[in-house]
Write a protein that holds these residues in place. Structure first.
Motif, PDB file in Angstrom:
ATOM      1  N   THR A  70      93.475  65.202  17.194  1.00 33.80           N
ATOM      2  CA  THR A  70      94.141  65.520  18.457  1.00 33.80           C
ATOM      3  C   THR A  70      93.663  66.868  18.990  1.00 33.80           C
ATOM      4  OG1 THR A  70      96.069  64.282  17.734  1.00 33.80           O
ATOM      5  CG2 THR A  70      96.384  65.782  19.585  1.00 33.80           C
ATOM      6  N   ALA A  71      93.559  67.853  18.110  1.00 35.22           N
ATOM      7  CA  ALA A  71      93.082  69.177  18.522  1.00 35.22           C
ATOM      8  C   ALA A  71      91.615  69.115  18.947  1.00 35.22           C
ATOM      9  CB  ALA A  71      93.272  70.184  17.394  1.00 35.22           C
ATOM     10  N   ALA A  72      90.817  68.294  18.265  1.00 40.02           N
ATOM     11  CA  ALA A  72      89.405  68.142  18.624  1.00 40.02           C
ATOM     12  C   ALA A  72      89.266  67.519  20.011  1.00 40.02           C
ATOM     13  CB  ALA A  72      88.675  67.308  17.582  1.00 40.02           C
ATOM     14  N   GLN A  73      90.161  66.557  20.329  1.00 39.01           N
ATOM     15  CA  GLN A  73      90.119  65.924  21.649  1.00 39.01           C
ATOM     16  C   GLN A  73      90.417  66.930  22.753  1.00 39.01           C
ATOM     17  OE1 GLN A  73      92.960  62.774  20.773  1.00 39.01           O
ATOM     18  NE2 GLN A  73      91.340  61.245  21.020  1.00 39.01           N
ATOM     19  N   ALA A  74      91.168  67.961  22.436  1.00 37.05           N
ATOM     20  CA  ALA A  74      91.561  68.945  23.437  1.00 37.05           C
ATOM     21  C   ALA A  74      90.500  70.009  23.678  1.00 37.05           C
ATOM     22  CB  ALA A  74      92.875  69.610  23.016  1.00 37.05           C
ATOM     23  N   VAL A  75      89.447  70.043  22.861  1.00 37.77           N
ATOM     24  CA  VAL A  75      88.400  71.042  23.020  1.00 37.77           C
ATOM     25  C   VAL A  75      87.570  70.695  24.257  1.00 37.77           C
ATOM     26  CG1 VAL A  75      86.326  72.072  21.986  1.00 37.77           C
ATOM     27  CG2 VAL A  75      88.315  71.546  20.550  1.00 37.77           C
ATOM     28  N   ALA A  76      87.488  71.636  25.194  1.00 37.73           N
ATOM     29  CA  ALA A  76      86.708  71.418  26.417  1.00 37.73           C
ATOM     30  C   ALA A  76      85.252  71.152  26.059  1.00 37.73           C
ATOM     31  CB  ALA A  76      86.808  72.637  27.320  1.00 37.73           C
ATOM     32  N   GLY A  77      84.687  70.110  26.671  1.00 39.51           N
ATOM     33  CA  GLY A  77      83.284  69.785  26.443  1.00 39.51           C
ATOM     34  C   GLY A  77      83.055  68.773  25.332  1.00 39.51           C
ATOM     35  N   VAL A  78      84.131  68.360  24.656  1.00 37.41           N
ATOM     36  CA  VAL A  78      84.011  67.346  23.608  1.00 37.41           C
ATOM     37  C   VAL A  78      84.410  66.009  24.225  1.00 37.41           C
ATOM     38  CG1 VAL A  78      84.852  66.564  21.362  1.00 37.41           C
ATOM     39  CG2 VAL A  78      84.439  68.994  21.760  1.00 37.41           C
ATOM     40  N   THR A  79      83.476  65.076  24.221  1.00 39.39           N
ATOM     41  CA  THR A  79      83.671  63.794  24.900  1.00 39.39           C
ATOM     42  C   THR A  79      84.391  62.786  24.010  1.00 39.39           C
ATOM     43  OG1 THR A  79      81.593  62.890  24.084  1.00 39.39           O
ATOM     44  CG2 THR A  79      81.491  64.151  26.151  1.00 39.39           C
ATOM     45  N   PRO A  80      84.954  61.744  24.615  1.00 39.33           N
ATOM     46  CA  PRO A  80      85.538  60.657  23.808  1.00 39.33           C
ATOM     47  C   PRO A  80      84.510  60.039  22.858  1.00 39.33           C
ATOM     48  CG  PRO A  80      86.292  60.490  26.071  1.00 39.33           C
ATOM     49  CD  PRO A  80      85.224  61.563  26.047  1.00 39.33           C
ATOM     50  N   ALA A  81      83.268  59.961  23.279  1.00 38.87           N
ATOM     51  CA  ALA A  81      82.222  59.421  22.406  1.00 38.87           C
ATOM     52  C   ALA A  81      82.023  60.317  21.186  1.00 38.87           C
ATOM     53  CB  ALA A  81      80.909  59.280  23.168  1.00 38.87           C
TER      54      ALA A  81
END
Length: 105
Positions: A70-81
């Motif tokens: 969840t925290a990784a998804q919130a990092v700007a520039g990190v895509t769903p892929a």
């Protein structure tokens, strides 16, 4: 004509790519499930070892050091892929640990 050319093309594309669409939907469901479950990321995870992450994604994840998906998804520039790749990497690592554990145990 019985079927408009645009409608016919849409149906052909859907039939042709139905398998890929299903796989993508399964990946999205898995990512959402992992996020909802708060899947933890191992401390000291080497993002450079995750196949397919861009240099930018690696740098951002290394700087942020997220504790969960969840925290990784919130990092700007990190895509769903990128999240999908990260989850796949974690799954492969778990599978490898189990296989090694079975051989040793």
């Amino acid at each position: 004509p019985l079927v408009e050319p645009v409608a016919r093309e849409a149906v052909e594309v859907l039939v042709k790519y139905q398998g890929y669409i299903g796989q993508q939907e399964a990946r999205v469901r898995a990512a959402r499930k992992a996020a909802a479950a708060g899947v933890a990321l191992p401390a000291g995870l080497s993002y450079r070892a995750v196949p397919g992450l861009s240099h930018e994604e690696v740098e951002k994840l290394e700087a942020a050091q997220p504790a969960t998906i969840t925290a990784a998804q919130a990092v700007a520039g990190v895509t769903p892929a990128a999240i999908e790749r990260l989850l796949a990497h974690l799954q492969r690592a778990r599978t490898m640990r189990r296989a090694v554990g079975e051989e040793v145990g």
